[in-house]
Motif scaffolding. Structure first.
Motif, PDB file in Angstrom:
ATOM      1  N   ASP A 147      60.714  44.005  57.917  1.00  0.00           N
ATOM      2  CA  ASP A 147      61.933  43.832  57.137  1.00  0.00           C
ATOM      3  C   ASP A 147      62.848  42.906  57.922  1.00  0.00           C
ATOM      4  O   ASP A 147      63.506  43.322  58.864  1.00  0.00           O
ATOM      5  N   LEU A 148      62.868  41.638  57.546  1.00  0.00           N
ATOM      6  CA  LEU A 148      63.650  40.665  58.294  1.00  0.00           C
ATOM      7  C   LEU A 148      65.130  40.747  57.901  1.00  0.00           C
ATOM      8  O   LEU A 148      65.670  39.883  57.220  1.00  0.00           O
ATOM      9  N   SER A 149      65.744  41.807  58.350  1.00  0.00           N
ATOM     10  CA  SER A 149      67.173  41.985  58.160  1.00  0.00           C
ATOM     11  C   SER A 149      67.732  42.573  59.439  1.00  0.00           C
ATOM     12  O   SER A 149      66.992  43.167  60.232  1.00  0.00           O
ATOM     13  N   PRO A 150      69.025  42.408  59.692  1.00  0.00           N
ATOM     14  CA  PRO A 150      69.613  42.926  60.941  1.00  0.00           C
ATOM     15  C   PRO A 150      69.418  44.428  61.090  1.00  0.00           C
ATOM     16  O   PRO A 150      69.428  45.177  60.113  1.00  0.00           O
ATOM     17  N   ILE A 151      69.239  44.865  62.334  1.00  0.00           N
ATOM     18  CA  ILE A 151      69.064  46.273  62.666  1.00  0.00           C
ATOM     19  C   ILE A 151      70.406  46.817  63.156  1.00  0.00           C
ATOM     20  O   ILE A 151      71.044  46.231  64.030  1.00  0.00           O
ATOM     21  N   SER A 152      70.826  47.935  62.590  1.00  0.00           N
ATOM     22  CA  SER A 152      72.087  48.543  63.008  1.00  0.00           C
ATOM     23  C   SER A 152      71.813  49.861  63.718  1.00  0.00           C
ATOM     24  O   SER A 152      70.680  50.320  63.793  1.00  0.00           O
ATOM     25  N   GLY A 153      72.868  50.458  64.247  1.00  0.00           N
ATOM     26  CA  GLY A 153      72.725  51.733  64.928  1.00  0.00           C
ATOM     27  C   GLY A 153      73.191  51.661  66.367  1.00  0.00           C
ATOM     28  O   GLY A 153      73.576  50.591  66.873  1.00  0.00           O
ATOM     29  N   LEU A 212      64.067  30.631  73.292  1.00  0.00           N
ATOM     30  CA  LEU A 212      65.229  31.133  72.580  1.00  0.00           C
ATOM     31  C   LEU A 212      65.490  32.590  72.969  1.00  0.00           C
ATOM     32  O   LEU A 212      66.655  32.991  73.149  1.00  0.00           O
ATOM     33  N   TYR A 213      64.425  33.376  73.131  1.00  0.00           N
ATOM     34  CA  TYR A 213      64.585  34.785  73.513  1.00  0.00           C
ATOM     35  C   TYR A 213      65.318  34.887  74.849  1.00  0.00           C
ATOM     36  O   TYR A 213      66.267  35.676  74.997  1.00  0.00           O
ATOM     37  N   ASP A 214      64.896  34.087  75.829  1.00  0.00           N
ATOM     38  CA  ASP A 214      65.558  34.103  77.124  1.00  0.00           C
ATOM     39  C   ASP A 214      67.003  33.631  77.015  1.00  0.00           C
ATOM     40  O   ASP A 214      67.908  34.189  77.659  1.00  0.00           O
ATOM     41  N   GLU A 215      67.220  32.600  76.217  1.00  0.00           N
ATOM     42  CA  GLU A 215      68.578  32.068  76.052  1.00  0.00           C
ATOM     43  C   GLU A 215      69.504  33.126  75.467  1.00  0.00           C
ATOM     44  O   GLU A 215      70.630  33.322  75.945  1.00  0.00           O
ATOM     45  N   GLY A 259      67.552  45.302  73.195  1.00  0.00           N
ATOM     46  CA  GLY A 259      66.508  44.572  72.487  1.00  0.00           C
ATOM     47  C   GLY A 259      66.852  44.391  71.025  1.00  0.00           C
ATOM     48  O   GLY A 259      66.487  43.377  70.406  1.00  0.00           O
ATOM     49  N   THR A 260      67.553  45.357  70.457  1.00  0.00           N
ATOM     50  CA  THR A 260      67.968  45.253  69.058  1.00  0.00           C
ATOM     51  C   THR A 260      68.959  44.119  68.866  1.00  0.00           C
ATOM     52  O   THR A 260      68.863  43.338  67.910  1.00  0.00           O
ATOM     53  N   THR A 261      69.913  43.995  69.784  1.00  0.00           N
ATOM     54  CA  THR A 261      70.909  42.929  69.681  1.00  0.00           C
ATOM     55  C   THR A 261      70.261  41.555  69.845  1.00  0.00           C
ATOM     56  O   THR A 261      70.635  40.600  69.148  1.00  0.00           O
ATOM     57  N   ILE A 262      69.299  41.445  70.745  1.00  0.00           N
ATOM     58  CA  ILE A 262      68.579  40.175  70.907  1.00  0.00           C
ATOM     59  C   ILE A 262      67.888  39.800  69.603  1.00  0.00           C
ATOM     60  O   ILE A 262      67.971  38.662  69.133  1.00  0.00           O
ATOM     61  N   TYR A 263      67.175  40.747  69.019  1.00  0.00           N
ATOM     62  CA  TYR A 263      66.480  40.480  67.759  1.00  0.00           C
ATOM     63  C   TYR A 263      67.456  40.040  66.674  1.00  0.00           C
ATOM     64  O   TYR A 263      67.208  39.056  65.956  1.00  0.00           O
ATOM     65  N   ASN A 264      68.563  40.753  66.536  1.00  0.00           N
ATOM     66  CA  ASN A 264      69.537  40.393  65.507  1.00  0.00           C
ATOM     67  C   ASN A 264      70.060  38.976  65.688  1.00  0.00           C
ATOM     68  O   ASN A 264      70.263  38.239  64.713  1.00  0.00           O
ATOM     69  N   GLU A 265      70.280  38.584  66.944  1.00  0.00           N
ATOM     70  CA  GLU A 265      70.802  37.241  67.206  1.00  0.00           C
ATOM     71  C   GLU A 265      69.752  36.175  66.928  1.00  0.00           C
ATOM     72  O   GLU A 265      70.070  35.109  66.390  1.00  0.00           O
ATOM     73  N   LEU A 301      67.345  36.468  64.752  1.00  0.00           N
ATOM     74  CA  LEU A 301      67.252  36.419  63.294  1.00  0.00           C
ATOM     75  C   LEU A 301      68.401  35.618  62.691  1.00  0.00           C
ATOM     76  O   LEU A 301      68.211  34.867  61.730  1.00  0.00           O
ATOM     77  N   ARG A 302      69.582  35.747  63.280  1.00  0.00           N
ATOM     78  CA  ARG A 302      70.733  34.994  62.780  1.00  0.00           C
ATOM     79  C   ARG A 302      70.572  33.500  63.035  1.00  0.00           C
ATOM     80  O   ARG A 302      70.846  32.683  62.160  1.00  0.00           O
ATOM     81  N   ARG A 303      70.109  33.153  64.241  1.00  0.00           N
ATOM     82  CA  ARG A 303      70.009  31.741  64.612  1.00  0.00           C
ATOM     83  C   ARG A 303      68.791  31.059  64.001  1.00  0.00           C
ATOM     84  O   ARG A 303      68.885  29.931  63.505  1.00  0.00           O
ATOM     85  N   ARG A 304      67.634  31.739  64.101  1.00  0.00           N
ATOM     86  CA  ARG A 304      66.378  31.100  63.691  1.00  0.00           C
ATOM     87  C   ARG A 304      65.499  32.074  62.901  1.00  0.00           C
ATOM     88  O   ARG A 304      64.508  32.605  63.409  1.00  0.00           O
TER      89      ARG A 304
END
Length: 356
Positions: free
Chosen positions: A6-12, A258-261, A177-183, A185-188
């Motif tokens: 599910d390519l949507s932001p993860i909350s929590g 990008l992940y490292d950045e 890790g959740t915040t990295i994924y969300n970012e 997803l937002r950028r790319r």
């Protein structure tokens, strides 16, 4: 089991930022006098009993005053931020053997200790044993003073106890890790799906006695609505040193950079300066960890020294098959190999013949 992405932001609560936590103490658990006293008493009994570290259980050392501590550590790891720092142990007064015993008892109540190397050691050390740097392919990350890239360890839980801090630097850094994924997803959003596809990871670089050079795992898992992370881009890039490993695609390389950045973006990470006696509990599927580079004291007995536990913890978390380094096994009598240290007094001493 549903593994659809599910390519949507993860909350929590696992989607935190360091700049939002740095000025609070909500992630620090301060021991009460009663809790500290109970841990000290259990630690002394553990030292006197001298049990085999491979077979001793939590039931052998039951808690009463520390039930609330144990429940809060479990809650934060399983369904909270993914980490907690416990403060208030007087390790400077204990000596390393008693400190290690207290740490091990705490660990028994939060999971099953796992072997951390092919000698079967279930209690390991983060301490510089040489002046090597990570540029040296023979260097182990836990045995050098360099800054480490953000990564996940080979267990459900990784725990660190600070015996002695560095002369300068050496802060423990965590990032969600959740915040990295969300970012990402937002950028790319075009690159984000690659996080759920398998990568080859360098196993030898993590353990020179590993039975294979590499293993495979995706970086992210999304099963039954539960998001998990297993990361360490340096291990993916170094696996490219082996000719039998498939070459990374341009898109994969772009994603890893990008992940490292993103992981290093200002404000995402939380840096904590370890004090002697601090114990950090971290669920590897929720947060990545690192440390800043550091300078040791010139005296060997004062050098930065952390104890480390890897725990298998059944939190009911669904994961895609083969996620992480799932071939790492639990402790057990089968781990009795030459060089292993399975009594608390010997396990509390670093093995300077390994990892140099």
């Amino acid at each position: 089991m549903t593994t659809a992405i599910d390519l949507s932001p993860i909350s929590g609560p696992s989607a935190w930022r360091g700049d939002e936590l740095v000025n609070s103490t909500e992630w620090i658990y301060q021991l009460s006098d009663a809790e500290r006293t109970e841990l000290e008493e259990l630690g002394r009994r553990f030292v006197a009993d001298d049990p085999d570290l491979r077979t001793v259980t939590a039931a052998d050392y039951p808690l009463s005053a520390c039930v609330g501590l144990n429940e809060e550590c479990a809650r934060q790891m399983d369904s909270g931020r993914g980490f907690i720092l416990v403060r208030g142990l007087h390790t400077e007064e204990y000596g390393d053997t008693l400190a290690a015993a207290i740490f091990y008892v705490m660990g028994l109540h939060l999971g099953v200790p796992m072997k951390q190397n092919e000698m079967g050691d279930v209690l390991d050390h983060v301490i510089a044993t040489s002046n090597k740097t990570l540029d040296d392919p023979s260097a182990l990350p836990s045995r050098v003073r360099d800054r480490l890239p953000f990564h996940s360890d080979s267990s459900d839980v990784v725990a660190l106890m600070c015996l002695r801090a560095a002369r300068a630097g050496g802060a423990s850094s965590l990032v969600s890790g959740t915040t990295i994924y969300n970012e990402i997803l937002r950028r790319r959003p075009d690159l984000a799906p690659l996080l759920f596809e398998p990568f080859h990871w360098d196993w030898y670089k993590q353990d020179h006695d590993a039975p294979a050079k590499t293993y495979e795992s995706p970086i992210c898992s999304y099963v039954d609505g539960i998001f998990s992370t297993y990361a360490g881009t340096s291990m993916i890039f170094s696996a490219q040193d082996y000719p039998e490993v498939p070459r990374l695609t341009e898109a994969q390389i772009e994603l890893l950079h990008l992940y490292d950045e993103v992981a290093q973006a200002p404000g995402l990470a939380l840096d904590m300066d370890f004090q002697p006696g601090d114990v950090q509990w971290l669920l590897n599927y929720a947060a990545l960890h690192s440390r800043t580079g550091y300078v040791d004291f010139p005296e060997p007995q004062r050098r930065r020294h952390l104890l480390r536990l890897w725990l298998k913890r059944d939190v009911g978390r669904p994961l895609v098959e083969g996620f992480g380094k799932n071939v790492v096994t639990e402790r057990g009598t089968e781990a009795a190999v030459a060089g292993g240290r399975f009594r608390i007094a010997e396990a509390a001493e670093p093995n300077f013949e390994w990892g140099n």
